[in-house]
Design an enzyme around this catalytic site. Structure first.
Site, PDB file in Angstrom:
ATOM      1  N   GLN A 155       0.830  -1.207   0.000  1.00 22.24           N
ATOM      2  CA  GLN A 155       0.000   0.000   0.000  1.00 22.24           C
ATOM      3  C   GLN A 155       0.862   1.254   0.000  1.00 22.24           C
ATOM      4  O   GLN A 155       0.482   2.282  -0.559  1.00 22.24           O
ATOM      5  CB  GLN A 155      -0.923   0.010   1.221  1.00 22.24           C
ATOM      6  CG  GLN A 155      -1.785   1.258   1.359  1.00 22.24           C
ATOM      7  CD  GLN A 155      -2.760   1.428   0.215  1.00 22.24           C
ATOM      8  OE1 GLN A 155      -3.403   0.478  -0.206  1.00 22.24           O
ATOM      9  NE2 GLN A 155      -2.871   2.636  -0.303  1.00 22.24           N
ATOM     10  N   ASP A 211       3.168   6.208  -8.292  1.00 21.74           N
ATOM     11  CA  ASP A 211       4.313   5.470  -7.753  1.00 21.74           C
ATOM     12  C   ASP A 211       5.046   6.368  -6.762  1.00 21.74           C
ATOM     13  O   ASP A 211       5.482   7.467  -7.118  1.00 21.74           O
ATOM     14  CB  ASP A 211       5.234   5.056  -8.900  1.00 21.74           C
ATOM     15  CG  ASP A 211       6.322   4.093  -8.465  1.00 21.74           C
ATOM     16  OD1 ASP A 211       6.186   3.509  -7.377  1.00 21.74           O
ATOM     17  OD2 ASP A 211       7.305   3.930  -9.208  1.00 21.74           O
ATOM     18  N   SER A 212       5.172   5.916  -5.534  1.00 21.75           N
ATOM     19  CA  SER A 212       5.752   6.768  -4.495  1.00 21.75           C
ATOM     20  C   SER A 212       7.254   6.920  -4.690  1.00 21.75           C
ATOM     21  O   SER A 212       7.894   6.167  -5.428  1.00 21.75           O
ATOM     22  CB  SER A 212       5.469   6.196  -3.106  1.00 21.75           C
ATOM     23  OG  SER A 212       6.338   5.121  -2.825  1.00 21.75           O
ATOM     24  N   PHE A 234       1.992   5.587   0.872  1.00 21.81           N
ATOM     25  CA  PHE A 234       0.607   5.874   0.526  1.00 21.81           C
ATOM     26  C   PHE A 234      -0.440   5.267   1.444  1.00 21.81           C
ATOM     27  O   PHE A 234      -1.636   5.305   1.127  1.00 21.81           O
ATOM     28  CB  PHE A 234       0.359   5.505  -0.927  1.00 21.81           C
ATOM     29  CG  PHE A 234       1.103   6.409  -1.883  1.00 21.81           C
ATOM     30  CD1 PHE A 234       1.429   7.708  -1.525  1.00 21.81           C
ATOM     31  CD2 PHE A 234       1.496   5.951  -3.124  1.00 21.81           C
ATOM     32  CE1 PHE A 234       2.123   8.544  -2.389  1.00 21.81           C
ATOM     33  CE2 PHE A 234       2.184   6.776  -3.999  1.00 21.81           C
ATOM     34  CZ  PHE A 234       2.500   8.075  -3.632  1.00 21.81           C
ATOM     35  N   LEU A 239      -2.313   8.407   2.064  1.00 21.54           N
ATOM     36  CA  LEU A 239      -3.014   9.033   0.941  1.00 21.54           C
ATOM     37  C   LEU A 239      -4.308   8.276   0.692  1.00 21.54           C
ATOM     38  O   LEU A 239      -4.290   7.147   0.207  1.00 21.54           O
ATOM     39  CB  LEU A 239      -2.125   9.010  -0.302  1.00 21.54           C
ATOM     40  CG  LEU A 239      -2.696   9.615  -1.580  1.00 21.54           C
ATOM     41  CD1 LEU A 239      -3.064  11.079  -1.387  1.00 21.54           C
ATOM     42  CD2 LEU A 239      -1.704   9.453  -2.730  1.00 21.54           C
ATOM     43  N   CYS A 281      -1.965  -1.609   5.202  1.00 19.33           N
ATOM     44  CA  CYS A 281      -0.596  -1.281   4.792  1.00 19.33           C
ATOM     45  C   CYS A 281      -0.007  -2.346   3.875  1.00 19.33           C
ATOM     46  O   CYS A 281       0.850  -2.043   3.038  1.00 19.33           O
ATOM     47  CB  CYS A 281       0.305  -1.141   6.015  1.00 19.33           C
ATOM     48  SG  CYS A 281      -0.278   0.010   7.268  1.00 19.33           S
TER      49      CYS A 281
END
Length: 566
Positions: A249, A269-270, A305, A308, A545
């Site tokens: 996540q 994409d983090s 995220f 988010l 998560c």
């Protein structure tokens, strides 16, 4: 970005069609629509063709209709021809389904006299993010050497087709289409909207299409729970392909761009760039692309995220948010990186809300809040919020001598009484409640137009952890940190961290928190309590998560959200 002055979206008459997307070996149904703009009212205003006008000798006879469809598209950032380049960087090909075929019908040119021409004038900020092709040539917007805002041509006797593509999200323009006579005077004019779709994040009321969890062996209980409940809607990701990074996540967030003819899935994409950084490449394909906002190497925990999320559709102070509102942890000093935050604010349709999560060691909004479907509610959902008073009330209702094997091993509390009687822990939680959770409850009520009947309290207790400067983590597993698996045609399933607030770890029925949590859920929801303790909970995370979900869009922004663009 707002629409330029005078621009408007026409109501579309929609024809339903169906397409399919193959994703990680799973066929995912998509609902797509085609549209054609409605005819305009016969206003007879200056500069617009009156359908009753029969033309003159100078124009060569009766004029054809001079009205055209709006141009609504998506960012042409995927790789439909699998060339290894973004499609925006190449000449459009037949397989490129993100290019809009904008047509000026042949009957529009009825009555054109010798020397008459068509003039297209593009207006709006940043025209370099749109490109009109006429034949094989770019004629408006971005070109290799310049940005063009005017194009004049002589039409033939057939339909005139333009291929239109966009680079980016939520860019809005107006296109003025002029019929010019041989002297350059305007005979008729029309104005249409040219816009790339905003990026829209998914929320929990959207149907779940597919779920992923990283399989690292130690989380077999969670893997088995998903596989048993969801079958082929679930895929484990081999841990050795992603560096045994379980926080799926945190690595990506799914969003969409939807147009009248297409749906694009965007993988946000983090910038955390750990083992799962390679995972998006396993699912990228035509109509699924990844993009990163922010600078790798500058990441903090806030850029993962779990921090988010988006609410379901809500109405706040009379303003409808048909795609909900985004929320994430951010303060002036800390939080999700500014590049991503600014981009999400610029999409406008989900009006982000910034929450203070600096009191949490990990710093994610999913540690204390979630939304679950509730068809019986007027709003269609309930929000779950962490509640420290409810946590202590539950513990105080239990026999203080109740043994807690999991807590004894990993938190140093052998019994329920050990937790209840810890004065320092109680004082810490009182401070967390007063300084952070109560203000967050109030902020949720104000920003998301909630009242007490919309909220389900989730019993919560927090504790400090070494290395976090006094910030806290969940002592009782954060049960709001759950997954909503509302697969279409099936009962909604919630995958919830097992709190293990009992003496017999194998007997969920004896756990008062399991019972009370399940009883508090809306009717028709199946609660599945997942053992995530060793792999996730003690590593400062929970079920949400460690899971990611692709969801189906359920509304069209050009029909329900134009008031948020103007």
């Amino acid at each position: 970005m707002t629409l330029p002055t005078g621009a408007r979206l026409r109501r579309a008459s929609l024809a339903r069609c169906v397409a399919a997307l193959s994703l990680a070996g799973v066929i995912v149904p998509l609902s797509l629509t085609g549209c054609k703009g409605d005819e305009k009212d016969d206003l007879g205003e200056a500069g617009e063709t009156d359908p009753g006008d029969t033309g003159t000798e100078e124009t060569g006879g009766e004029l054809g209709p001079w009205e055209f469809d709006d141009v609504l598209g998506a960012s042409n950032s995927d790789d439909d021809d699998i060339s290894g380049k973004r499609d925006w960087l190449e000449v459009p090909v037949d397989t490129d389904d993100d290019v809009v075929d904008w047509v000026m019908p042949a009957d529009s040119f009825t009555g054109f006299a010798e020397g008459d021409q068509v003039e297209l004038v593009l207006a709006g900020e940043q025209p370099e993010f749109v490109r009109f092709w006429h034949g094989n040539s770019p004629v408006l917007g971005h070109d290799v050497s310049e940005v063009r805002t005017t194009y004049v041509f002589t039409p033939g006797s057939e339909d005139e087709h333009f291929s239109v593509e966009f680079d980016g999200f939520n860019h809005g323009y107006t296109l003025t289409i002029n019929h010019l006579d041989a002297d350059g005077e305007i005979v008729a004019t029309d104005e249409v909207v040219v816009r790339s779709a905003p990026l829209i994040m998914n929320h929990h009321l959207q149907p779940a299409e597919h779920l992923w969890v990283v399989d690292v062996g130690t989380n077999s209980a969670m893997i088995n729970s998903y596989a048993t409940a969801l079958g082929d809607k679930f895929s484990p990701v081999a841990g050795n392909t992603v560096g045994y990074d379980v926080w799926i996540q945190d690595e990506i967030e799914f969003a969409t761009q939807v147009t009248p003819t297409n749906r694009i899935n965007i993988i946000i994409d983090s910038i955390r760039d750990r083992g799962l950084n390679s995972f998006p490449n396993q699912i990228v394909q035509p109509n699924i692309f990844k993009q990163t906002w922010g600078v790798p190497g500058t990441e903090t925990s806030f850029d993962s995220f779990g921090n988010l999320e988006a609410t379901p559709p809500i109405t706040v102070d009379g303003i409808e948010y048909p795609f909900g509102r985004i929320y994430f942890g951010k303060t002036p000093q800390w939080g999700i990186n500014d590049v991503l935050a600014d981009f999400l604010h610029a999409q406008t349709v989900q009006a982000p809300v910034e929450i203070d999560t600096t009191w949490l060691c990990v710093g994610h909004v999913d540690e204390f809040a979630s939304f679950v479907p509730d068809p019986s509610s007027a709003k269609g959902f309930k929000v779950l919020l962490g509640d420290i008073d409810a946590g202590y009330a539950l513990l105080e209702s239990m026999d203080p001598s109740t043994a807690l094997p999991r807590y004894a091993a990993d938190h140093g509390f052998a019994t329920v009484g050990d937790i209840v009687d810890d004065a320092n822990l109680r004082a810490l939680n009182d401070d967390v409640r007063d300084d952070y959770l109560n203000p967050i409850w109030n902020q949720f009520k104000q920003e998301f137009a909630l009242d007490d009947s919309d909220i389900i309290s989730v019993p919560s207790i927090f504790e400090p952890v070494n290395g976090c400067g006094g910030a806290v983590v969940a002592l009782i597993p954060g049960m709001a940190n759950l997954i909503v698996a509302n697969v279409e045609g099936e009962p909604t399933k919630l995958f919830i961290p097992d709190p293990f607030l009992r003496a017999n770890n194998d007997d969920q029925a004896s756990d008062p928190l399991v019972s009370s949590f399940a009883a508090s859920m809306p009717d028709g929801i199946e609660s599945i309590f997942v053992d995530d303790w060793n792999t996730y909970h003690v590593a400062l995370g929970e079920v949400h998560c460690g899971t990611n979900v692709l969801r189906t869009p359920i509304a069209n922004w050009w029909e329900v959200a134009t008031h948020l663009l103007d």
